[in-house]
Design an enzyme around this catalytic site. Structure first.
Site, PDB file in Angstrom:
ATOM      1  N   ASP A 129      56.610 -84.489  20.494  1.00 11.60           N
ATOM      2  CA  ASP A 129      56.638 -83.006  20.568  1.00 11.60           C
ATOM      3  C   ASP A 129      57.930 -82.479  20.783  1.00 11.60           C
ATOM      4  O   ASP A 129      58.232 -82.202  21.616  1.00 11.60           O
ATOM      5  CB  ASP A 129      55.521 -82.836  21.614  1.00 11.60           C
ATOM      6  CG  ASP A 129      55.134 -81.202  21.535  1.00 11.60           C
ATOM      7  OD1 ASP A 129      55.262 -80.632  20.404  1.00 11.60           O
ATOM      8  OD2 ASP A 129      54.528 -80.779  22.305  1.00 11.60           O
ATOM      9  N   CYS A 457      64.407 -54.729  47.890  1.00 14.98           N
ATOM     10  CA  CYS A 457      63.014 -55.633  48.331  1.00 14.98           C
ATOM     11  C   CYS A 457      63.573 -56.769  48.432  1.00 14.98           C
ATOM     12  O   CYS A 457      64.365 -57.649  47.900  1.00 14.98           O
ATOM     13  CB  CYS A 457      62.035 -55.595  47.421  1.00 14.98           C
ATOM     14  SG  CYS A 457      60.856 -56.947  47.464  1.00 14.98           S
TER      15      CYS A 457
HETATM   16 ZN   LIG Z   1      59.144 -55.350  46.998  1.00 15.95          ZN
END
Ligand SMILES: [Zn+2]
Length: 727
Positions: A129, A457
């Protein structure tokens, strides 16, 4: 009695050329033992010592370096993407059989098409593959002297009739011989020019390593070893290809597009004798029953081979029979691919977790009741995004069918019908807020993904840092999960579990004041700060600082990749760097009015509207611009060797005539025009060059009568690469 002379045997003094030859042969021999036979006799250190000896000698005698020297596997980068080239004969795909009945039906068709008294033999091979390549060998630049065959070109399958020239990358594959000596050609019964077709695979170990790095770097892991191999063979940096450890198994031999030897079995044997890697799991058989027995033996091998296979290829052995059977429109009638069933299992979806990636993308991850699939215990599967959950109609508590291939992240294929939504099953609710920083998630219109758009964040900063430090990006060793967590003020024990680093209010668990908030802060880290971290001694601190310092030299392409601009991967970053030459130029281009910016960016090879838009958006964000300036002032190299692509043939007019050996008329025209030249249909006094191939007609005579310079294909390519010689 005369004096007795004792003649001591002395090693004959070798000339430099002989010493060269001896070293190269020795290294080739050991390379073959290691990469083709899997039976090395030298230790790595001994091999390296030999290689260093050769490199030293080559440095002293640069004129004696040959292209097929074992030291020359990683060479120059392809200049401007890959040139398209036609195949000597189409690289067709095979028809598939998914069960025994279909296999027997194929055999019946073969028998029906041949006289009934003829015996038909078959050869069974594993179906690797990977992706197919065509390797062309010939006398090479200096081959006329040594009588050997040299790797001249490697083409991808492309669309089957036209492939891409990826020679510089193919050269880095260690199981591909750069040359086959005259003696080996003789032993294998091969001419000096021939074509080998084979399958390139990425071994599972190499694939796992690559994906580990990509994941650590916040990049999407490659879906499977095949797509990873395909991406690798097309990258523009041969040294990256060399690191990835691709492998090639040869299975076919052609001369001028025709099968050379009387049988496929002999073809495989000749390839082996010539020094190519041929898969050992091959069996010539006399009946379809024996084919079926081979398949039964092959399937359990799947977990032991170290590379992916997805079936068995069965070929009619005799070339004469192959020729008579011929082809349907799209596949040979004399071969078939038997495909194994996908590996799947059924289990219960126990929960769904949400991960925040580098771009803020929220990915739902299925937590599954442990289930054994093809010998591996699976507990996690990807659910991709909200649309996928919707499409599957899956709920927590449902029984689901899970599929996996090799080391790929398993995926949920479907909800198992008769067990759908058992009592107590729960709808999967996408959170409204980021699970790490609690800021509201957003979904850009037209996109499926929900994102945390808070640039600070902690989950995103963590992923950004890991991506920046990753191998293949800025290569900062020692800046892994644990170190990044500590730099961000998190406890080392919690490293690598970002999704669980959350308090009940949704704020991340921070145990001390973070040392850094951005990538730019990395370059201001002090030794004393690092020494204040858990489990960081002087050695670790110094090593990390040295690595960070070293990364300043990585260059523009790596910096662009590291910044994590959407859709800007390795290849695009390289192309952008080569086109603009400096961050300043790129930023200037991207900061113009939208129309002009898009136009300037789309002038880069392979950059389309989507990528251009992402780059414009990146430089429109103040925080990003500030980061770029910050990095530059810390001394990061923000330049690249700029490639002149537009003006080498400025003002020159070309006329093409006849058939060129490799380039099609269209691609020759395209290359001349992208270098600033003009292509015209008729020869006149204003014509600068006539490019003539085989069967060139009257235009060639006209060129001669007008005294216009005539080029062949090689001459054209030299002109494209070096520009016209100015006198
Ligand atoms: Zn966040």
């Amino acid at each position: 009695m005369p004096d007795l002379f004792i003649i001591l045997p002395m090693a004959p003094k070798l000339t430099v050329e002989q010493e060269f030859q001896k070293l190269r042969d020795e290294l080739r021999h050991h390379e073959h033992l290691y990469y083709v036979e899997d039976a090395p006799v030298l230790s790595d250190a001994q091999y390296d010592a030999l290689m260093n000896k050769l490199k030293k000698l080559e440095a002293e005698h640069p004129d004696l370096v040959t292209a097929d020297s074992p030291s020359q596997r990683v060479g120059g980068k392809p200049k401007d993407g890959f040139v398209k080239m036609p195949h000597s004969r189409p690289m067709l795909s095979l028809d598939n059989a998914y069960n025994e009945d279909e296999l027997r039906a194929w055999e019946q068709r073969v028998r029906d098409a041949l006289p009934s008294i003829e015996k038909v033999r078959y050869v069974c091979e594993l179906k690797l593959d990977g992706l197919s390549l065509a390797l062309h060998y010939g006398p090479g630049a200096h081959g006329a002297k040594d009588g050997g065959a040299h790797l001249e070109r490697g083409l991808t399958r492309g669309d089957g009739s036209i492939g891409e020239d990826v020679t510089s990358n193919v050269r880095t594959i260690r199981s591909v011989p750069l040359s086959v000596s005259a003696a080996k050609l003789k032993a294998a019964g091969l001419p000096q020019s021939f074509e080998v077709r084979g399958e390139v695979v990425l071994p599972q170990v190499a694939f796992a390593k690559m994906n580990e790095e990509r994941e650590a770097a916040g990049m999407t892991p490659a879906a499977n070893p095949r797509s990873a191999a395909a991406g690798t063979i097309r990258t523009l940096e041969p040294n990256i290809v060399a690191q990835r450890r691709l492998d090639l198994y040869a299975y076919f031999l052609l001369q001028d597009g025709e099968t050379m030897l009387p049988t496929q079995s002999e073809t495989l044997e000749a390839l082996r004798k010539a020094g190519f890697r041929v898969n050992q799991h091959v069996r010539p058989v006399k009946s379809i029953e024996e084919v079926i027995a081979f398949i039964a033996d092959a399937e359990p091998l799947r977990d032991t081979l170290g590379y992916e296979i997805d079936g068995v290829v069965v070929k009619v052995d005799a070339t004469s029979q192959q020729k008579r059977l011929g082809f349907t429109g799209k596949a040979p009638r004399w071969a078939i691919a038997y495909k194994f069933a996908a590996r799947a299992g059924i289990t219960k979806l126990e929960d769904v977790l949400f991960q925040v990636g580098r771009t803020g993308k929220l990915t739902p991850v299925a937590a599954l009741a442990p289930v054994s699939i093809g010998g591996t215990t699976v507990t996690r599967a990807t659910l991709h995004n909200a649309d996928e959950i919707e499409r599957l109609g899956v709920r927590i508590g449902d029984f689901v069918s899970v599929e996996r291939g090799g080391d790929v992240i398993p995926k949920i294929v479907e909800v198992v019908e008769d067990k759908t939504h058992p009592r107590g099953s729960k709808k999967i609710v996408f959170p409204k807020n980021c699970p790490v920083c609690a800021s509201e998630l957003q979904r850009i219109e037209g996109e499926v993904d929900w994102r945390c758009v808070n640039n600070s964040c902690p989950a995103r900063v963590r992923e950004e840092l890991l991506h920046w430090a990753a191998r293949g990006v800025m290569n900062i060793e020692g800046l892994g999960d644990a170190m990044v967590a500590q730099l961000l003020g998190q406890s080392v024990e919690l490293a690598g579990e970002a999704e669980e680093l959350v308090t009940e209010e949704g704020a991340p668990v921070v145990t001390r004041k973070p040392l850094i908030h951005t990538i730019g802060d990395l370059y201001r880290l002090q030794r004393a700060q690092l020494l204040g971290l858990e489990r960081v001694g002087e050695k670790t601190a110094d090593a990390l600082l040295a690595q960070i310092e070293r990364s300043k030299e990585a260059g523009l392409a790596r910096v662009l990749l590291g910044l994590g601009i959407r859709f800007v991967g390795e290849r695009t970053a390289q192309l952008l760097a080569a086109h603009f030459g400096s961050m300043e130029e790129l930023e200037k281009a991207a900061s113009q009015s939208p129309d002009k910016a898009t136009e300037a960016l789309e002038a880069v090879t392979e950059v389309g509207p989507k990528v251009a838009q992402a780059i414009v958006e990146f430089f429109a964000v103040g925080k990003n611009k500030a980061l770029v300036r910050d990095l530059a002032s810390s001394g990061l190299k923000m330049t690249a060797e700029k490639r002149v692509t537009t003006s080498t043939l400025e003002g020159l007019t070309f006329v093409l005539t006849g058939t060129l050996p490799n380039l099609t008329r269209e691609s020759a025209k395209e290359r001349i025009e992208s270098a600033g030249g003009r292509v015209s249909g008729s020869v006149s006094k204003k014509t600068s060059y006539v490019v003539a191939g085989e069967e060139a007609g009257s235009k060639l005579d006209k060129a001669a009568s007008l005294g216009v310079t005539v080029l062949d294909e090689a001459g054209l390519i030299a002109l494209l690469e070096q520009g016209p010689v100015t006198t």
